[in-house]
Design a protein around this motif. Structure first.
Motif, short mmCIF file in Angstrom:
data_model
loop_
_atom_site.label_atom_id
_atom_site.label_comp_id
_atom_site.label_asym_id
_atom_site.label_seq_id
_atom_site.Cartn_x
_atom_site.Cartn_y
_atom_site.Cartn_z
N MET A 29 41.23 45.27 33.97
CA MET A 29 42.50 45.25 34.35
C MET A 29 42.93 44.04 34.66
N LYS A 30 44.16 43.78 33.79
CA LYS A 30 44.63 42.31 34.22
C LYS A 30 45.99 42.40 35.11
N MET A 31 46.09 41.90 36.16
CA MET A 31 47.35 41.63 37.13
C MET A 31 48.32 41.06 36.28
N HIS A 32 49.59 41.45 36.00
CA HIS A 32 50.52 40.34 35.29
C HIS A 32 51.36 39.82 36.37
N ASN A 33 51.58 40.10 37.67
CA ASN A 33 52.44 39.26 38.61
C ASN A 33 51.72 38.32 39.42
N PHE A 34 51.12 37.46 39.11
CA PHE A 34 50.47 36.33 40.02
C PHE A 34 51.41 35.61 40.92
N LYS A 35 51.27 35.68 42.50
CA LYS A 35 52.49 34.90 43.05
C LYS A 35 51.76 33.71 43.69
N TYR A 36 52.00 32.53 43.38
CA TYR A 36 51.56 31.34 43.94
C TYR A 36 51.69 31.02 45.33
N GLU A 37 52.90 31.85 45.98
CA GLU A 37 53.06 31.52 47.25
C GLU A 37 52.36 32.26 48.09
N GLY A 38 51.65 33.27 47.85
CA GLY A 38 50.87 34.47 48.68
C GLY A 38 49.31 33.89 48.81
N THR A 85 35.67 47.96 43.15
CA THR A 85 35.31 47.44 44.52
C THR A 85 36.51 46.16 44.52
N ARG A 86 36.66 45.70 45.74
CA ARG A 86 37.39 44.66 45.99
C ARG A 86 36.52 43.19 45.60
N ASP A 87 35.38 43.34 45.47
CA ASP A 87 34.70 42.09 45.13
C ASP A 87 34.86 42.04 43.48
N VAL A 88 34.83 42.95 42.79
CA VAL A 88 34.75 43.20 41.50
C VAL A 88 36.25 42.81 41.02
N PHE A 89 37.32 43.43 41.71
CA PHE A 89 38.77 42.89 41.40
C PHE A 89 39.10 41.48 41.59
N MET A 90 38.71 41.01 42.55
CA MET A 90 38.84 39.63 42.79
C MET A 90 38.34 38.73 41.90
N GLU A 91 36.65 39.04 41.35
CA GLU A 91 36.04 38.31 40.27
C GLU A 91 36.95 38.40 39.10
N THR A 92 37.36 39.67 38.66
CA THR A 92 37.93 39.83 37.51
C THR A 92 39.42 39.17 37.54
N GLN A 93 40.23 39.22 38.49
CA GLN A 93 41.52 38.43 38.59
C GLN A 93 41.30 36.84 38.64
N SER A 94 40.37 36.38 39.23
CA SER A 94 40.10 34.88 39.25
C SER A 94 39.74 34.47 37.84
N LYS A 95 38.78 35.27 37.08
CA LYS A 95 38.40 35.04 35.85
C LYS A 95 39.59 35.11 34.84
N GLU A 96 40.20 35.94 35.01
CA GLU A 96 41.56 36.30 33.99
C GLU A 96 42.35 34.77 34.41
N LEU A 97 42.74 34.67 35.63
CA LEU A 97 43.59 33.58 35.90
C LEU A 97 42.87 32.08 35.56
N THR A 98 42.05 32.07 35.51
CA THR A 98 41.16 30.79 35.13
C THR A 98 41.19 30.55 33.74
#
Length: 138
Positions: free
Chosen positions: A1-10, A84-97
């Motif tokens: 699942m890719k989150m489409h709204n990444f907020k730089y200020e958060g 899990t939270r860890d899997v979510f953060m891993e996936t999002q950081s990978k997609e963002l990178t």
């Protein structure tokens, strides 16, 4: 699942979610069992009174986004995170990178390496090992 709204200020989960979404996800990620809307509402009420319909709407939007799973049990619905939270953060950081490298190429890589030096010197060693592994596999 890719989150489409990444907020730089958060920061943290607030980069991917709205404030209430982030609180709800944190509650669900720190609980081992699935929860009902009322159970989540009760945990949110520790901060301030939260309207049931508001919590229900946000939780159902998280289901629509593919973040939560909703199952019918008896006469209510139980909600739990898809990952899990860890899997979510891993996936999002990978997609963002990947997105950064695709769009900015070597500039993104250069800035990431520069940031490693400022954040944690041990990360440079890990990066060097990863690069060696990638070169070996080619």
């Amino acid at each position: 699942m890719k989150m489409h709204n990444f907020k730089y200020e958060g920061s943290g989960l607030n980069r991917f979610f709205g404030p209430l979404e982030a609180k709800i996800m944190e509650i669900l990620w720190t609980t081992t069992a699935a929860l009902t809307i009322k159970e989540v509402q009760a945990k949110l009420d520790q901060d301030k009174v939260m309207n049931f319909n508001t919590v229900m709407t946000v939780m159902n939007r998280l289901v629509d986004k593919g973040i939560l799973q909703k199952n019918s049990v008896a006469r209510s619905f139980m909600y739990k995170p898809v990952v899990t939270r860890d899997v979510f953060m891993e996936t999002q950081s990978k997609e963002l990178t990947f997105d950064l490298i695709e769009e900015f190429g070597s500039l993104a890589v250069t800035h990431m390496v520069d940031a490693l030096d400022k954040v944690d010197p041990d990360l440079l060693d890990k990066l060097e090992l990863k690069i060696k592994e990638l070169k070996k596999d080619r």
